[in-house]
Design a protein around this motif. Sequence first.
Motif, PDB file in Angstrom:
ATOM      1  N   THR A 149       0.866  -1.186   0.000  1.00 58.91           N
ATOM      2  CA  THR A 149       0.000   0.000   0.000  1.00 58.91           C
ATOM      3  C   THR A 149       0.899   1.231   0.000  1.00 58.91           C
ATOM      4  OG1 THR A 149      -1.885  -1.040   1.081  1.00 58.91           O
ATOM      5  CG2 THR A 149      -1.645   1.330   1.380  1.00 58.91           C
ATOM      6  N   CYS A 150       0.544   2.240  -0.813  1.00 54.71           N
ATOM      7  CA  CYS A 150       1.395   3.415  -0.984  1.00 54.71           C
ATOM      8  C   CYS A 150       0.573   4.696  -1.017  1.00 54.71           C
ATOM      9  CB  CYS A 150       2.183   3.316  -2.294  1.00 54.71           C
ATOM     10  SG  CYS A 150       3.299   1.898  -2.413  1.00 54.71           S
ATOM     11  N   LEU A 151       1.242   5.802  -0.705  1.00 57.90           N
ATOM     12  CA  LEU A 151       0.697   7.142  -0.870  1.00 57.90           C
ATOM     13  C   LEU A 151       1.563   7.885  -1.875  1.00 57.90           C
ATOM     14  CD1 LEU A 151       0.204   8.196   2.892  1.00 57.90           C
ATOM     15  CD2 LEU A 151      -1.389   6.943   1.434  1.00 57.90           C
ATOM     16  N   SER A 152       0.935   8.738  -2.679  1.00 56.45           N
ATOM     17  CA  SER A 152       1.715   9.560  -3.600  1.00 56.45           C
ATOM     18  C   SER A 152       2.314  10.750  -2.854  1.00 56.45           C
ATOM     19  CB  SER A 152       0.831  10.040  -4.754  1.00 56.45           C
ATOM     20  OG  SER A 152       0.049  11.155  -4.337  1.00 56.45           O
ATOM     21  N   ASP A 153       2.920  11.650  -3.590  1.00 54.79           N
ATOM     22  CA  ASP A 153       3.463  12.848  -2.967  1.00 54.79           C
ATOM     23  C   ASP A 153       2.364  13.791  -2.495  1.00 54.79           C
ATOM     24  OD1 ASP A 153       2.862  13.047  -5.691  1.00 54.79           O
ATOM     25  OD2 ASP A 153       4.071  14.852  -5.929  1.00 54.79           O
ATOM     26  N   LEU A 154       1.089  13.478  -2.817  1.00 49.95           N
ATOM     27  CA  LEU A 154      -0.048  14.264  -2.329  1.00 49.95           C
ATOM     28  C   LEU A 154      -0.525  13.780  -0.963  1.00 49.95           C
ATOM     29  CD1 LEU A 154      -2.096  14.587  -5.654  1.00 49.95           C
ATOM     30  CD2 LEU A 154      -0.455  16.210  -4.666  1.00 49.95           C
ATOM     31  N   GLY A 155       0.073  12.718  -0.451  1.00 52.56           N
ATOM     32  CA  GLY A 155      -0.248  12.250   0.897  1.00 52.56           C
ATOM     33  C   GLY A 155      -1.430  11.294   0.961  1.00 52.56           C
ATOM     34  N   MET A 156      -2.085  11.273   2.113  1.00 52.51           N
ATOM     35  CA  MET A 156      -3.132  10.280   2.376  1.00 52.51           C
ATOM     36  C   MET A 156      -4.365  10.461   1.505  1.00 52.51           C
ATOM     37  SD  MET A 156      -4.546  11.682   6.042  1.00 52.51           S
ATOM     38  CE  MET A 156      -6.059  10.753   5.985  1.00 52.51           C
ATOM     39  N   ASP A 157      -4.496  11.596   0.824  1.00 58.55           N
ATOM     40  CA  ASP A 157      -5.621  11.786  -0.087  1.00 58.55           C
ATOM     41  C   ASP A 157      -5.466  10.988  -1.374  1.00 58.55           C
ATOM     42  OD1 ASP A 157      -6.750  13.542   1.678  1.00 58.55           O
ATOM     43  OD2 ASP A 157      -6.126  15.355   0.626  1.00 58.55           O
ATOM     44  N   ASP A 158      -4.260  10.500  -1.635  1.00 62.92           N
ATOM     45  CA  ASP A 158      -3.974   9.883  -2.929  1.00 62.92           C
ATOM     46  C   ASP A 158      -3.273   8.538  -2.748  1.00 62.92           C
ATOM     47  OD1 ASP A 158      -4.072   9.952  -5.745  1.00 62.92           O
ATOM     48  OD2 ASP A 158      -2.020  10.722  -5.872  1.00 62.92           O
ATOM     49  N   PRO A 159      -4.006   7.520  -2.255  1.00 65.27           N
ATOM     50  CA  PRO A 159      -3.374   6.222  -1.986  1.00 65.27           C
ATOM     51  C   PRO A 159      -3.663   5.183  -3.075  1.00 65.27           C
ATOM     52  CG  PRO A 159      -5.475   6.333  -0.871  1.00 65.27           C
ATOM     53  CD  PRO A 159      -5.361   7.598  -1.694  1.00 65.27           C
ATOM     54  N   ILE A 160      -2.845   4.159  -3.088  1.00 62.63           N
ATOM     55  CA  ILE A 160      -3.175   2.881  -3.719  1.00 62.63           C
ATOM     56  C   ILE A 160      -3.101   1.851  -2.600  1.00 62.63           C
ATOM     57  CG2 ILE A 160      -2.495   1.098  -5.359  1.00 62.63           C
ATOM     58  CD1 ILE A 160      -3.597   3.529  -6.729  1.00 62.63           C
ATOM     59  N   ALA A 161      -4.255   1.400  -2.139  1.00 66.77           N
ATOM     60  CA  ALA A 161      -4.332   0.493  -0.983  1.00 66.77           C
ATOM     61  C   ALA A 161      -4.685  -0.912  -1.462  1.00 66.77           C
ATOM     62  CB  ALA A 161      -5.380   0.996   0.008  1.00 66.77           C
ATOM     63  N   SER A 162      -3.973  -1.899  -0.969  1.00 62.04           N
ATOM     64  CA  SER A 162      -4.146  -3.281  -1.419  1.00 62.04           C
ATOM     65  C   SER A 162      -4.711  -4.166  -0.318  1.00 62.04           C
ATOM     66  CB  SER A 162      -2.800  -3.860  -1.885  1.00 62.04           C
ATOM     67  OG  SER A 162      -2.245  -3.073  -2.909  1.00 62.04           O
ATOM     68  N   ALA A 163      -5.489  -5.150  -0.719  1.00 59.26           N
ATOM     69  CA  ALA A 163      -5.933  -6.192   0.213  1.00 59.26           C
ATOM     70  C   ALA A 163      -4.745  -7.089   0.539  1.00 59.26           C
ATOM     71  CB  ALA A 163      -7.063  -7.006  -0.401  1.00 59.26           C
ATOM     72  N   SER A 164      -4.693  -7.603   1.773  1.00 61.00           N
ATOM     73  CA  SER A 164      -3.590  -8.485   2.168  1.00 61.00           C
ATOM     74  C   SER A 164      -4.028  -9.358   3.330  1.00 61.00           C
ATOM     75  CB  SER A 164      -2.357  -7.666   2.557  1.00 61.00           C
ATOM     76  OG  SER A 164      -2.645  -6.817   3.661  1.00 61.00           O
ATOM     77  N   SER A 165      -3.337 -10.463   3.516  1.00 55.60           N
ATOM     78  CA  SER A 165      -3.650 -11.364   4.632  1.00 55.60           C
ATOM     79  C   SER A 165      -2.445 -12.229   4.932  1.00 55.60           C
ATOM     80  CB  SER A 165      -4.849 -12.260   4.281  1.00 55.60           C
ATOM     81  OG  SER A 165      -4.443 -13.342   3.453  1.00 55.60           O
ATOM     82  N   ARG A 166      -2.532 -12.990   6.016  1.00 53.09           N
ATOM     83  CA  ARG A 166      -1.490 -13.949   6.366  1.00 53.09           C
ATOM     84  C   ARG A 166      -1.879 -15.368   5.940  1.00 53.09           C
ATOM     85  NH1 ARG A 166       2.215 -11.063   9.200  1.00 53.09           N
ATOM     86  NH2 ARG A 166       1.432  -9.272  10.377  1.00 53.09           N
ATOM     87  N   HIS A 167      -2.970 -15.500   5.186  1.00 51.55           N
ATOM     88  CA  HIS A 167      -3.324 -16.803   4.632  1.00 51.55           C
ATOM     89  C   HIS A 167      -2.441 -17.087   3.418  1.00 51.55           C
ATOM     90  CE1 HIS A 167      -6.704 -16.209   7.215  1.00 51.55           C
ATOM     91  NE2 HIS A 167      -7.252 -15.291   6.450  1.00 51.55           N
ATOM     92  N   ALA A 168      -2.152 -18.337   3.213  1.00 49.63           N
ATOM     93  CA  ALA A 168      -1.292 -18.694   2.085  1.00 49.63           C
ATOM     94  C   ALA A 168      -2.041 -18.504   0.772  1.00 49.63           C
ATOM     95  CB  ALA A 168      -0.841 -20.154   2.220  1.00 49.63           C
ATOM     96  N   GLY A 169      -1.482 -17.666  -0.097  1.00 50.53           N
ATOM     97  CA  GLY A 169      -1.961 -17.631  -1.474  1.00 50.53           C
ATOM     98  C   GLY A 169      -3.064 -16.657  -1.818  1.00 50.53           C
ATOM     99  N   GLY A 170      -3.596 -15.890  -0.869  1.00 47.23           N
ATOM    100  CA  GLY A 170      -4.673 -14.977  -1.230  1.00 47.23           C
ATOM    101  C   GLY A 170      -5.351 -14.358  -0.034  1.00 47.23           C
ATOM    102  N   VAL A 171      -6.557 -13.855  -0.278  1.00 42.42           N
ATOM    103  CA  VAL A 171      -7.326 -13.163   0.754  1.00 42.42           C
ATOM    104  C   VAL A 171      -8.790 -13.582   0.682  1.00 42.42           C
ATOM    105  CG1 VAL A 171      -5.834 -11.113   0.784  1.00 42.42           C
ATOM    106  CG2 VAL A 171      -7.783 -11.188  -0.791  1.00 42.42           C
ATOM    107  N   HIS A 172      -9.481 -13.508   1.814  1.00 40.82           N
ATOM    108  CA  HIS A 172     -10.931 -13.648   1.796  1.00 40.82           C
ATOM    109  C   HIS A 172     -11.554 -12.345   1.311  1.00 40.82           C
ATOM    110  CE1 HIS A 172     -10.070 -16.868   4.873  1.00 40.82           C
ATOM    111  NE2 HIS A 172     -10.904 -17.492   4.055  1.00 40.82           N
ATOM    112  N   ALA A 173     -12.647 -12.467   0.587  1.00 35.73           N
ATOM    113  CA  ALA A 173     -13.368 -11.285   0.115  1.00 35.73           C
ATOM    114  C   ALA A 173     -14.863 -11.532   0.245  1.00 35.73           C
ATOM    115  CB  ALA A 173     -13.005 -10.961  -1.333  1.00 35.73           C
ATOM    116  N   LEU A 174     -15.580 -10.472   0.580  1.00 37.69           N
ATOM    117  CA  LEU A 174     -17.036 -10.540   0.700  1.00 37.69           C
ATOM    118  C   LEU A 174     -17.662 -10.010  -0.573  1.00 37.69           C
ATOM    119  CD1 LEU A 174     -19.624 -10.851   2.593  1.00 37.69           C
ATOM    120  CD2 LEU A 174     -19.382  -8.383   2.920  1.00 37.69           C
TER     121      LEU A 174
END
Length: 476
Positions: free
Chosen positions: A303-328
């Motif tokens: 997950t990252c923020l641009s030079d514009l700060g928290m208004d401009d993120p690319i946020a990713s789903a993540s987990s400690r499960h092997a191979g992927g994430v749960h999603a609803l």
Amino acid sequence: MKSKLSFIDLVIVGVMASVGFSLLLPAIQRQRAAARNMQCSNNVKMLGLAMHNYHAAFNQLPPGLGGTVGGEDVTCNQGRLGPIVGLTPFLEQQALWEKIANPYVSPKTGKRFPPMGPAPWFDPAEYTPWASAFATLRCPDDMETQPETPKSEPIVVTTLAMPDLPPEAVVSASLCNYVMCYGDGTYLMGEMIDIHDVEAVNRVRAGMRGVFCGNQRMRFRDCLDGLSNTVGMSETISPGMNDAKESHIAQGIKGLSLNPSLCLKTHDGDHADWWDVRRGSRWADGTLAISGFQTVLPPNSPTCLSDLGMDDPIASASSRHAGGVHALMMDGRVVFVSDTIDCGDSTQPGVSTGKDYALPGSKSPYGVWGALGTRASKEVLGKPIPNVVPAAVNRAGNPDGNPLTSPGPTWSTWTDRDGKHHLEAKINRIIDRETVELEDNRGILHRVPLNTLSDGNIFTAVMMHEMQQQAASKPE
């Protein structure tokens, strides 16, 4: 005449026992991992059910950002409350909701807080509802990685009710592993918009294509792609026992919204500019970078923020499960999304109103993952994602086809006979066949007479106690 075992015989027995144990241990570990995985899936399912009940009550989804504005951090929450705050009454957390929704007096200083509380980053030792994240918000696999905090004598109470603790006894419990989907937009997705700013409002409507966003009212009927084809929630790794980059948020990435793949390089290189807040670190805070995700980069990306700060993120789903994430999915199903899901071309800009971005209304540039994140972009998926769990786990909840043995205490909702109090906790033991000891998510021990619980809970307590005793008597 009794024969004596020789030294060689003893060595052979020892070797056989060691080999047997080494063969058995992986199976036990797989079963326990499967049980934790299923508990996480159940948590997501409960949050999805709460979301549906909220919609049934208010004819809309809880807002991505909401609350009170127009004052200092102590007198309002700056409009930064996330959807989970509104879901608390539908997650059997009525007592917590009443503390938040009503005026609150700090047990530490006597300071008075207005309804809906201060800003989510306000001192949780002073405004204790912000330190009251509950078990449904935590993935068991993620909790396994948390550091052991030194404990003095445990706090013991004799009621199911959650006590108001003295300030020195407040245990920080603000982490949350479940995050809301903001779609596949990439430009200023975390910005709080002034409704009088026409240009900004148009940009929001063009780019915020998920079922959650900070400035729009969303309903099920807005999911024109179909509820079964739209992701509403997933997971994130919360701050763990080390300073690994898993929950860190890289900042200062120039050109991020035009080329989200720049974020992928931060955790592989020598990037050292990290935001001082981490993913999942404040359960009540609805900020996208903390409590949301976009279907842009593959699951378990940074997950990252641009030079514009928290208004401009690319946020990713993540987990400690092997191979992927749960999603609803928005129809209430819980699916397991692989890290290898088609994510299109992450070097392409997202959809927005700027000249360098994809045109409003365009199909997602981020493949199947991006299409799942949008609610009304007319992408056609070949088949709805089926209800799945990781390939190693079958319907019985384990890889071997046999019913799971008890992996340890599990979280349940406990109710007294009068139905006045509800507590989400795990059972530790039954003392002298009369008193049940429950442990809540803050480590408080609730020792209550067994006969004061509801009939169903009495049966559950006895059965779980027996399972624990049997499991403890068997060598692993």
